[in-house]
Design a protein around this motif. Structure first.
Motif, PDB file in Angstrom:
ATOM      1  N   TYR A  77       1.173  -1.318  -0.291  1.00  0.00           N
ATOM      2  CA  TYR A  77       0.299   0.073  -0.305  1.00  0.00           C
ATOM      3  C   TYR A  77       0.468   1.011  -0.030  1.00  0.00           C
ATOM      4  O   TYR A  77       0.164   2.045  -0.281  1.00  0.00           O
ATOM      5  CB  TYR A  77      -1.007   0.136   1.404  1.00  0.00           C
ATOM      6  N   LYS A 119      -5.577   0.584   4.253  1.00  0.00           N
ATOM      7  CA  LYS A 119      -6.717  -0.151   3.855  1.00  0.00           C
ATOM      8  C   LYS A 119      -6.181  -1.474   3.672  1.00  0.00           C
ATOM      9  O   LYS A 119      -6.807  -2.346   3.652  1.00  0.00           O
ATOM     10  CB  LYS A 119      -6.634  -0.137   2.023  1.00  0.00           C
ATOM     11  N   SER A 120      -5.168  -1.843   4.422  1.00  0.00           N
ATOM     12  CA  SER A 120      -4.583  -3.522   5.269  1.00  0.00           C
ATOM     13  C   SER A 120      -5.250  -4.023   6.153  1.00  0.00           C
ATOM     14  O   SER A 120      -5.385  -2.638   7.101  1.00  0.00           O
ATOM     15  CB  SER A 120      -2.870  -3.268   4.844  1.00  0.00           C
TER      16      SER A 120
END
Length: 157
Positions: free
Chosen positions: A22, A69-70
């Motif tokens: 990311y 987002k992870s």
């Protein structure tokens, strides 16, 4: 060694494997003139992180929001209640009684993003581990180093 690759390895080591994917593609790296080591990493003029002398990373709230987002990165975060969110956003410390949810990868002295409604409002250094934060109702959980208030004058809550 390629410095971008070194940064990716550091991200994976600190926050969990796979988090480095990311990392934005077009990053600017500033090196120290004395030592030649990475000093800061930014994207389009916005600071992402600073490398510490001990090999750790001091991440910014902006970068923490990108890494959120992870799924593995979220285990390094904690979430506060509505009562504490405005104070934490202003740069005040997080106390155990205000923690709603706590990720299992939080260790003492680790960089810990503070969330409110799945948005990063601050980043700080954990004073306690995740088990201790969950068990205690008193005391400081995270000493805030960088918050949204230091980047913008207005409040977003």
């Amino acid at each position: 060694m390629d410095q971008t690759l070194k940064l990716k390895y550091t991200l994976d080591a600190l926050f969990g494997s796979g988090v480095s994917k990311y990392l934005p593609k077009n990053i600017e790296i500033v090196f120290s003139r004395k030592t030649g080591r990475i000093k800061t990493v930014s994207e389009k003029g916005k600071l992402l992180c600073t490398l510490r002398i001990d090999g750790g990373l001091a991440i910014s709230p902006y970068f923490a929001q990108i890494l959120l987002k992870s799924k593995k990165f979220k285990e390094n975060c904690l979430e506060v209640n509505q009562e504490a969110a405005p104070f934490v956003q202003d740069g005040k410390s997080v106390f155990c009684k205000h923690v709603v949810w706590c990720g299992k990868n939080i260790r003492i002295a680790s960089d810990t993003p503070v969330l409110y409604k799945n948005k990063v409002i601050a980043v700080g250094k954990a004073v306690l581990s995740s088990e201790m934060i969950s068990d205690f109702n008193r005391g400081m959980a995270v000493r805030v180093r960088d918050s949204l208030k230091s980047h913008r004058g207005e409040s977003t809550l």
